[in-house]
Design a protein around this motif. Structure first.
Motif, short mmCIF file in Angstrom:
data_model
loop_
_atom_site.label_atom_id
_atom_site.label_comp_id
_atom_site.label_asym_id
_atom_site.label_seq_id
_atom_site.Cartn_x
_atom_site.Cartn_y
_atom_site.Cartn_z
N ALA A 19 -6.76 -4.16 7.84
CA ALA A 19 -6.42 -4.23 6.43
C ALA A 19 -5.99 -2.88 5.88
CB ALA A 19 -7.63 -4.73 5.63
N VAL A 20 -5.27 -2.97 4.78
CA VAL A 20 -5.00 -1.83 3.92
C VAL A 20 -5.96 -1.97 2.76
CG1 VAL A 20 -3.31 -0.74 2.39
CG2 VAL A 20 -2.58 -1.68 4.59
N ASN A 28 -6.82 5.64 -15.13
CA ASN A 28 -5.68 6.54 -15.07
C ASN A 28 -4.64 6.17 -14.01
OD1 ASN A 28 -6.79 7.38 -12.63
ND2 ASN A 28 -7.46 9.37 -13.39
N LYS A 29 -4.76 4.98 -13.43
CA LYS A 29 -3.81 4.48 -12.43
C LYS A 29 -3.63 5.42 -11.24
CE LYS A 29 -0.48 1.77 -13.09
NZ LYS A 29 0.68 0.96 -13.39
N ARG A 30 -4.74 6.00 -10.79
CA ARG A 30 -4.73 6.76 -9.55
C ARG A 30 -5.38 5.91 -8.48
NH1 ARG A 30 -6.33 12.85 -9.69
NH2 ARG A 30 -5.08 12.82 -7.80
N VAL A 31 -4.92 6.08 -7.26
CA VAL A 31 -5.38 5.22 -6.17
C VAL A 31 -5.57 6.03 -4.90
CG1 VAL A 31 -3.05 4.52 -5.50
CG2 VAL A 31 -4.94 3.02 -4.98
N PHE A 32 -6.57 5.65 -4.14
CA PHE A 32 -6.75 6.14 -2.78
C PHE A 32 -6.41 4.97 -1.88
CE2 PHE A 32 -9.18 6.64 1.10
CZ PHE A 32 -8.92 7.96 1.43
N ILE A 33 -5.56 5.17 -0.89
CA ILE A 33 -5.13 4.09 0.00
C ILE A 33 -5.43 4.48 1.44
CG2 ILE A 33 -2.77 4.99 0.10
CD1 ILE A 33 -1.78 2.08 0.34
N GLY A 34 -5.80 3.48 2.22
CA GLY A 34 -6.08 3.72 3.63
C GLY A 34 -5.89 2.44 4.43
N LYS A 35 -6.04 2.56 5.72
CA LYS A 35 -5.90 1.41 6.61
C LYS A 35 -7.05 1.43 7.60
CE LYS A 35 -2.69 4.11 9.28
NZ LYS A 35 -1.36 4.40 9.65
N THR A 36 -7.44 0.24 8.06
CA THR A 36 -8.59 0.16 8.96
C THR A 36 -8.56 -1.11 9.79
OG1 THR A 36 -11.00 0.17 9.07
CG2 THR A 36 -10.02 -0.97 7.20
N ARG A 37 -9.27 -1.07 10.90
CA ARG A 37 -9.48 -2.26 11.73
C ARG A 37 -10.87 -2.84 11.48
NH1 ARG A 37 -6.56 -1.46 17.54
NH2 ARG A 37 -4.67 -0.48 16.76
N VAL A 90 -1.04 -4.06 17.19
CA VAL A 90 -1.87 -3.96 15.99
C VAL A 90 -1.58 -2.68 15.21
CG1 VAL A 90 -4.23 -3.83 15.12
CG2 VAL A 90 -3.68 -5.42 16.96
N GLY A 91 -1.57 -1.55 15.89
CA GLY A 91 -1.32 -0.28 15.20
C GLY A 91 0.01 -0.25 14.49
N GLU A 92 1.05 -0.73 15.17
CA GLU A 92 2.38 -0.74 14.57
C GLU A 92 2.43 -1.66 13.35
OE1 GLU A 92 6.87 -2.21 15.72
OE2 GLU A 92 5.55 -1.57 17.35
N LYS A 93 1.87 -2.84 13.45
CA LYS A 93 1.88 -3.79 12.33
C LYS A 93 1.05 -3.25 11.17
CE LYS A 93 4.23 -7.20 14.20
NZ LYS A 93 5.54 -7.58 13.73
N LEU A 94 -0.07 -2.62 11.48
CA LEU A 94 -0.91 -2.06 10.43
C LEU A 94 -0.19 -0.90 9.73
CD1 LEU A 94 -3.59 -2.24 8.96
CD2 LEU A 94 -4.59 -0.80 10.74
#
Length: 119
Positions: A19-20, A28-37, A90-94
């Motif tokens: 997931a992302v 304040n419309k700030r976001v932290f984004i990441g990806k994980t298995r 998986v890595g590429e799609k993520l």
């Protein structure tokens, strides 16, 4: 007695996902984004780090302390079913899902706590 065969079978039948995820400051419309298995584990860790003030992005901790817990959403932004993918896919799609999500957030005028995500 522990039935190891049953446990293995149940594990193999569980839906595997990647997931992302995002931590959104609604004020304040700030976001932290990441990806994980491991989505559930990461969400639990993020909530813990925010509450304890131990997340590495100190500017997000400062906002969390000032704006309050109710102004932050920690959630799965987009999920990827990886049960039918080969391990090397998986890595590429993520990564593709992450880029698509990041671009969508940029188009919605979010700024990023993790600055590398913002360019």
């Amino acid at each position: 007695m522990i039935d190891r065969k049953k446990i293995k079978k149940e594990y193999k039948e569980t839906v595997r996902a990647a997931a992302v995820y995002v931590v959104i400051n609604k004020e304040n419309k700030r976001v932290f984004i990441g990806k994980t298995r491991t989505p559930a584990t990461v969400l639990a860790r993020l909530n813990f780090e925010l509450e304890r003030g131990s997340h590495p992005h100190k500017n997000m901790i400062e906002d969390y302390n000032v704006c309050g817990k109710n102004n932050f959403d920690v959630k799965i932004y987009t999920e990827l079913d990886i049960s039918k993918l080969e391990e090397d896919e998986v890595g590429e799609k993520l990564n593709q899902l992450y880029e698509t999500s990041r671009n969508k957030l940029l188009s919605e005028n979010y700024s990023f706590y993790n600055s590398r995500a913002g360019h």
